[in-house]
Design an enzyme around this catalytic site. Structure first.
Site, short mmCIF file in Angstrom:
data_model
loop_
_atom_site.label_atom_id
_atom_site.label_comp_id
_atom_site.label_asym_id
_atom_site.label_seq_id
_atom_site.Cartn_x
_atom_site.Cartn_y
_atom_site.Cartn_z
N GLY A 200 0.81 -1.21 0.00
CA GLY A 200 0.00 0.00 0.00
C GLY A 200 0.85 1.25 0.00
O GLY A 200 1.94 1.29 0.56
N GLN A 222 7.02 6.65 -0.35
CA GLN A 222 7.42 7.62 -1.37
C GLN A 222 8.74 8.29 -1.02
O GLN A 222 9.57 8.53 -1.89
CB GLN A 222 6.32 8.66 -1.53
CG GLN A 222 5.02 8.08 -2.06
CD GLN A 222 3.88 9.07 -2.01
OE1 GLN A 222 4.02 10.19 -1.52
NE2 GLN A 222 2.72 8.67 -2.51
N GLU A 487 3.79 21.70 3.38
CA GLU A 487 2.83 21.40 2.32
C GLU A 487 1.63 22.35 2.27
O GLU A 487 1.09 22.75 3.30
CB GLU A 487 2.28 19.98 2.50
CG GLU A 487 3.35 18.91 2.54
CD GLU A 487 2.76 17.53 2.54
OE1 GLU A 487 2.76 16.90 1.47
OE2 GLU A 487 2.27 17.09 3.60
N GLU A 509 4.21 19.05 -1.01
CA GLU A 509 3.16 19.14 -2.01
C GLU A 509 2.70 20.60 -2.05
O GLU A 509 2.35 21.18 -1.02
CB GLU A 509 1.97 18.25 -1.65
CG GLU A 509 2.28 16.77 -1.78
CD GLU A 509 1.11 15.90 -1.38
OE1 GLU A 509 1.20 14.68 -1.56
OE2 GLU A 509 0.10 16.44 -0.88
N TYR A 512 -3.10 21.99 -3.47
CA TYR A 512 -3.99 21.29 -4.39
C TYR A 512 -5.04 22.22 -5.00
O TYR A 512 -5.46 22.04 -6.13
CB TYR A 512 -4.76 20.19 -3.65
CG TYR A 512 -4.00 18.97 -3.24
CD1 TYR A 512 -2.65 18.79 -3.57
CD2 TYR A 512 -4.63 17.96 -2.53
CE1 TYR A 512 -1.97 17.65 -3.18
CE2 TYR A 512 -3.96 16.81 -2.15
CZ TYR A 512 -2.63 16.66 -2.47
OH TYR A 512 -1.97 15.52 -2.09
#
Length: 929
Positions: A200, A222, A487, A509, A512
């Site tokens: 996973g 990751q 992030e 990140e 979004y």
């Protein structure tokens, strides 16, 4: 001992209690285990409370029955397994000894040994983190920790795929592993059968001061930071695996395998921890500062350092304490041990004395409620802040955690302030806002596992609901970060203004939920870099940098993931950008400055081994002062004034304003772009390149190359066979059309009028000569093959086979019905009486087998056309037409169709064409129509 049902701050649970050992607080009874010698805290600051350990901080020893301990652990896990945004947590503390238990670790749960060294506490069974609540994906397994004990993994649990010999800790950010001795294998992932590799996804992570006797399997992790740890063998890498001061680290093989290896840890003081001293009393052990260390601090004996007795700590409780009580304690020179829960602060906790310790148990939260910082640290030596969540509140705070006041300049290299296992969070539990997460003004600060997170999911999440500008701004010099996760902030994630900064593993990140490119511009640059090193910085270095995008709301561009000055002592090693997902057309255009390719939906990853600055940022050339251009059929011509000392120019193009990427490099100050699609609007900018540096963008130019002209039709009456049934027909023209040339058109005869106004709604066609009803006509836009682009069925359910080469028609009239037994007249209106038109008519049969049926079309005095229809279900569709049809003075064209028999023709499409978009690469020259 009696068994009682006790009410706590969470759902009822049943397990053995001793009422006299409870520490009752306002709000009701609490859970506890039997009090025994040594159980009580020494020097508690709450009179009348013999044991401040409450249900949220449970202390076990080997005198407790194994079944009782297991029952408590199971109940805590049942409560916290999915409690991602809970307001309380648990510290499960084990005194020295051996425990035969199997502990699953949920949200806001700390499992810790109370020995001075990890092997003082042995869990014979298991301590595991699974992701079964999220189908095996550990991408949201945050806020938990395991530290300071040994595990002999003998447990087996088929429900969570726990096997003897394997410890499974499947976690992402804010879930550190410290001072752990795994006497077997350690897996950093859960099993996910639907994944091709069975592992996973996970987005960790942090491991420090630990030992794994067997293999350490990262698999689908990751990224991961391992510091001062050892194992028999490491396996697995996705984007960035960084090893600092580790023994048996894999080879430094980035990018073939994403391993980045730094031989020694330049500076670290391991995180302080709670333990039980030789006298049986609690204390906090503060490890010694080390430089250029390798391996666990306890590998060759006890960790060096000093012990601080619990009497020098104030034991904080969220139900009792406020900013005022905590500040009074700090002013009195005490440290603070925060027990689990959420502390609603109406003021800033001010740490003004050197060597102060703020230590959290069970991931407690300090929430800034009134628009002030949660914690402010003076520019003093040796402060420790560890194991805390710092939350933004409903009122905007300029900053949440500040270390050192603006302008701080003292040298703290001999005794640095250290930050461990901190989450600084905006949103998630509830809507919140702040400008900046963490501001580091002091020098020599060490950050060891930090997650600064603007929530992308949870409660109170949205571009204007949980806004925050920046995650981290570093103004101090010689600041070191191990594991910096930053992030989703709406401008720069990280801004580094100090010299001598070092970062080992950076994961980020970018936001979004950017609503549009226009709302996310940094001057004339698209978007804000994740990692910004200020232009005045002369020294900075980073290892293992991963920056990812997932623009879910708009096709926006980030110009560059990293911006850094081009100077010899600024360097980055092992860089990765990844397009995770998002709106098609979104991208990160460059990796660092203007170096590195773009990541998009079709090129999802870019890597760069090293960026080492050379030259000076002051040599950056000027942008071209103006960009001129002209759009022609098949070409856009660009020119711009030459820029002095420029070696070359980058020509950039996009179909959305502000998102241009490089399409060509030229040494000339002119460029002809021939790789275009006529009829498309393009946006261009040009940059100048000199001495390895690129200018800012020029002003943007908009150009739209025109559609091709109408091809010249041949003469003759022909039949177009769509699906190759073998009808003989002459060769088509260059656009694939067949034409019947007529000179004149008779006046319309009967029928109703259909305005060609671009409407997509059917309109009734009345007064047909055979009196049938049920027909409608509609205006629609055709796709590349004469039908809707999405291949959806027409209104009568028909999907015709398409020819190999047919141009797009600007509009059409669609007629459909059931049976047509007699002639029908059709009149098209709204045309230009001074123009001539080509008229193309499709017909077919979609209902039942009829064989070949010949239908007759007439228009004025022109020769009639024969349009065959064949078979059923749209298996054959025919088209015929006339060219140079001149409308009447009223702008109308009329024609008549006579079906061969009832049911022979039951749908029809009519297209009067004034321009045709050819799909040929080399269309014919324009001719008068």
């Amino acid at each position: 001992m009696e068994t009682q049902l006790m009410a706590g701050p969470t759902p009822f649970s049943r397990y053995p209690v001793t009422p006299t050992a409870q520490a009752v607080r306002p709000g009701g009874a609490v859970w506890s285990l039997p009090a025994r010698a040594g159980d009580c805290w020494c020097g508690t600051d709450h009179p009348g409370e013999r044991d401040p350990l409450r249900p949220e901080r449970l202390c076990f020893d080997t005198n407790h029955a194994t079944a009782d301990i297991q029952g408590v652990l199971d109940k805590v896990y049942d409560q916290m397994q999915t409690a991602q945004f809970a307001s309380q947590g648990y510290a499960l503390l084990f005194k020295p000894g051996t425990y035969y238990i199997n502990c699953n670790v949920g949200f806001y749960t700390q499992v810790a040994g109370l020995g001075q060294n990890p092997d003082d506490v042995l869990i014979n069974g298991g301590v595991n983190v699974n992701a079964r609540w999220n189908n095996g994906k550990a991408l949201e397994n945050f806020w938990r920790t395991e530290e300071n004990f040994a595990i002999l993994p003998t447990a087996s649990d088929t429900n969570t795929d726990i096997f003897p010999g394997i410890t499974r800790i499947a976690v992402s950010q804010a879930a550190p592993i410290r001072r752990l001795h795994v006497q077997g294998e350690l897996d950093l992932f859960d099993l996910w059968p639907s994944c091709h590799c069975g592992a996973g996804y996970a987005s960790g992570g942090f491991l420090a001061d630990s030992k794994v006797d067997g293999k350490l399997a990262a698999a689908a992790q990751q990224q991961w930071l391992s510091r001062n740890s050892t194992w028999a063998r490491w396996g697995g890498a996705v984007w960035n695996m960084v090893f600092v001061g580790c023994q048996n680290a894999p080879g430094n093989t980035f990018p073939s395998l994403a391993y980045t290896v730094v031989a020694a840890t330049p500076v670290i003081r391991e995180k302080p921890y709670l333990y039980v001293g030789g006298s049986g009393n609690f204390a906090v052990f503060v490890p010694a500062l080390e430089t250029y260390s390798v391996g666990p601090s306890w590998a060759n004996g006890p960790t060096p350092g000093t012990s601080v007795p619990i009497s020098q700590f104030y034991i904080a409780q969220p139900s009792i304490d406020t900013a005022a009580t905590l500040n009074a304690t700090l002013a009195a020179g005490k440290n603070i041990l925060f027990t689990p829960g959420t502390y609603l602060l109406n003021g800033t906790l001010r740490v003004n004395q050197a060597n102060t310790i703020l230590l959290g148990l069970g991931m407690p939260s300090l929430k800034a409620m009134t628009g002030l910082a949660a914690v402010s640290v003076a520019d003093v030596d040796g402060v420790t802040i560890a194991g805390l969540i710092i939350d933004a509140g409903p009122v905007n705070s300029p900053v949440l955690l500040q270390v050192g006041s603006a302008g701080s300049s003292a040298d703290h290299s001999a005794n640095p302030t250290c930050l461990y296992d901190l989450t600084v969070r905006t949103g998630g539990p509830a809507a919140a806002q702040n400008d900046l997460g963490v501001e580091i003004n002091s020098g020599n600060v060490v950050m060891d596992d930090t997650w600064i997170w603007r929530a992308d999911h949870g409660n109170g999440v949205g571009w204007t609901t949980n806004p925050t500008k920046n995650g981290l701004i570093v103004n101090g010099n010689q600041v070191t970060c191990y594991g910096l996760f930053n992030e989703h902030h709406e401008q720069y994630q990280t801004v580094w203004n100090g010299n001598g900064g070092q970062v080992y593993l950076y994961q980020s990140e970018i936001p979004y939920d950017v609503p549009s490119q226009a709302s996310w511009m940094n001057g004339n640059l698209a978007g804000y870099a994740s990692y910004k090193v200020a232009e005045h910085v002369t020294s900075h270095e980073a290892w293992g940098v991963g920056i990812y995008c997932n623009f879910i709301d708009a096709a926006v561009t980030l110009n560059s993931a990293i911006e850094a000055p081009v100077t010899p002592n600024v360097s980055f090693h092992d860089l990765t950008t990844v397009w995770l997902n998002g709106v098609s057309g979104s991208q990160i255009a460059h990796l660092i400055n203007y170096t590195g390719g773009s990541v998009t939906a079709t090129q999802t990853i870019q890597i760069l081994r090293d960026f080492v600055g050379r030259g000076s940022i002051s040599n950056q050339p000027a942008a071209p002062s103006i960009l001129n251009g002209a759009a022609h059929y098949g070409q856009v011509s660009l020119t711009w004034p030459a820029v002095a000392t420029t070696a070359s120019y980058h020509v950039k193009r996009a179909t959305t304003s502000g998102t241009e990427t490089t399409i060509a490099t030229t040494v000339s100050n002119r460029y002809a772009d021939t790789n275009i699609v006529n009829g498309t609007t393009y946006y261009y900018v040009v940059t100048a390149v000199a001495k390895g540096l690129e200018s800012f963008n020029s002003a943007e130019l908009t150009a739209a190359p025109p559609l091709p002209p109408m091809p010249a039709p041949p003469s003759g009456t022909v039949l177009l066979d769509f699906n190759g049934q073998g009808d003989a027909m002459p060769s088509p023209d260059a656009s694939g059309f067949y034409w019947n040339n007529v000179a004149t058109v008779a006046s319309p005869v009967g029928g109703s009028v259909l305005p060609l106004n671009g409407s997509s709604q059917p309109e009734p066609l009345m007064n047909t000569t055979n009196g049938n009803s049920g027909w409608t006509l509609a205006i629609n836009q055709l796709g590349p093959y004469g039908f809707n682009v999405n291949s959806a069925p027409d209104a009568d359910g028909w999907r015709g086979p398409y020819p190999a080469a047919v141009a797009s028609f600007p509009q059409r009239a669609l007629a459909y019905g059931f049976t047509i037994g007699g002639p029908i007249s059709v009149t098209l209106s709204g045309l230009n009486s001074g123009s001539a038109y080509n008229l193309l008519i499709y017909g077919g049969n979609t209902e039942w087998n009829q064989g070949i049926q010949t239908n007759t079309l007439t228009i004025g005095a022109s020769p009639s056309l024969a349009m065959n229809t064949f078979n059923a279900q749209g298996n054959e569709t025919r088209a015929v037409g006339w060219t140079n049809v001149t409308p009447s003075a009223g702008g109308q064209i009329a024609f008549t169709i006579t079906p061969a028999a009832a049911g022979a023709l039951n749908f029809m499409e009519v297209s009067p064409i004034s321009t045709i978009t050819s799909i040929n690469t080399n269309p014919p020259a324009a001719q008068p129509f």
